[in-house]
Design an enzyme around this catalytic site. Sequence first.
Site, PDB file in Angstrom:
ATOM      1  N   GLY A  99       0.839  -1.183   0.000  1.00 10.61           N
ATOM      2  CA  GLY A  99       0.000   0.000   0.000  1.00 10.61           C
ATOM      3  C   GLY A  99       0.875   1.233   0.000  1.00 10.61           C
ATOM      4  O   GLY A  99       2.081   1.154   0.250  1.00 10.61           O
ATOM      5  N   ALA A 100       0.269   2.374  -0.266  1.00 11.68           N
ATOM      6  CA  ALA A 100       0.991   3.640  -0.185  1.00 11.68           C
ATOM      7  C   ALA A 100       1.295   3.941   1.282  1.00 11.68           C
ATOM      8  O   ALA A 100       0.834   3.251   2.193  1.00 11.68           O
ATOM      9  CB  ALA A 100       0.151   4.757  -0.804  1.00 11.68           C
ATOM     10  N   MET A 101       2.068   4.956   1.497  1.00 13.90           N
ATOM     11  CA  MET A 101       2.431   5.358   2.851  1.00 13.90           C
ATOM     12  C   MET A 101       1.163   5.548   3.696  1.00 13.90           C
ATOM     13  O   MET A 101       0.144   6.027   3.200  1.00 13.90           O
ATOM     14  CB  MET A 101       3.223   6.667   2.770  1.00 13.90           C
ATOM     15  N   ASP A 159       7.795  -7.170   7.804  1.00 13.05           N
ATOM     16  CA  ASP A 159       7.427  -5.770   7.591  1.00 13.05           C
ATOM     17  C   ASP A 159       8.499  -5.055   6.773  1.00 13.05           C
ATOM     18  O   ASP A 159       9.640  -5.515   6.705  1.00 13.05           O
ATOM     19  CB  ASP A 159       7.261  -5.075   8.942  1.00 13.05           C
ATOM     20  N   GLU A 160       8.122  -3.934   6.168  1.00 17.38           N
ATOM     21  CA  GLU A 160       9.030  -3.119   5.340  1.00 17.38           C
ATOM     22  C   GLU A 160       9.695  -3.985   4.262  1.00 17.38           C
ATOM     23  O   GLU A 160      10.894  -3.897   4.000  1.00 17.38           O
ATOM     24  CB  GLU A 160      10.084  -2.423   6.206  1.00 17.38           C
ATOM     25  N   CYS A 205      -5.741   9.748  -0.967  1.00 15.55           N
ATOM     26  CA  CYS A 205      -4.772  10.812  -1.249  1.00 15.55           C
ATOM     27  C   CYS A 205      -4.798  11.864  -0.143  1.00 15.55           C
ATOM     28  O   CYS A 205      -5.858  12.205   0.387  1.00 15.55           O
ATOM     29  CB  CYS A 205      -5.107  11.438  -2.602  1.00 15.55           C
TER      30      CYS A 205
END
Length: 199
Positions: free
Chosen positions: A9-11, A89-90, A148
Amino acid sequence: MAKLYFRYGAMNSAKSANLLMVAHNYRSQNKPVLLMKPAKDTRWDAEACITSRAILAKEPALTFTDRENLYEIIAAHIEGNKIYAVLLDEAQFITEEQALQLAHVVDKLNIPVLCYGLKNRAAKGKLFAGSYALLYWADSIEELKNTCQYCNKKATQNLLCIDNVPEYSPEEVVMADIDGDLKIVPVCRAHYLNPPATD
């Protein structure tokens, strides 16, 4: 059958929170899991923990470097510990070879591996190397959605701002959060290419 999952996903799309909730669900059924993250992730004072802004929780995690073989680490871990899943994660920060090693964990050890991370870099038109490899090798790919920062469209991009000025050619590894002088914000394509002016 075990699978290799890539949940991206996005940040600020609650990826780490999702991982921690999955870990909780396994453990509530007395099914131990192994939590892992790349040592490159130093946003939380280099703690060896998975931390979430969304649920203010953190869990200890096994960290690793680019040079380490994830298959060998996990195979050694399960010699004395039964686990039901690996939660990573990450995942954008793993290497392409490490993504294949995780596929081997699934295929040879029959352990599900769930990877969470960003797909798109802040650099224009670029994917993270780890994400690129996971998109290739994963059995299941799922988007964790967010909106957004500037409108109600789906966030698909990560916009890096340095003192509120967009930066479109950063290094692959940039330690930033969603606020501060160096920040990465979730945006739609239109606002990635044309962000509103800010003071």
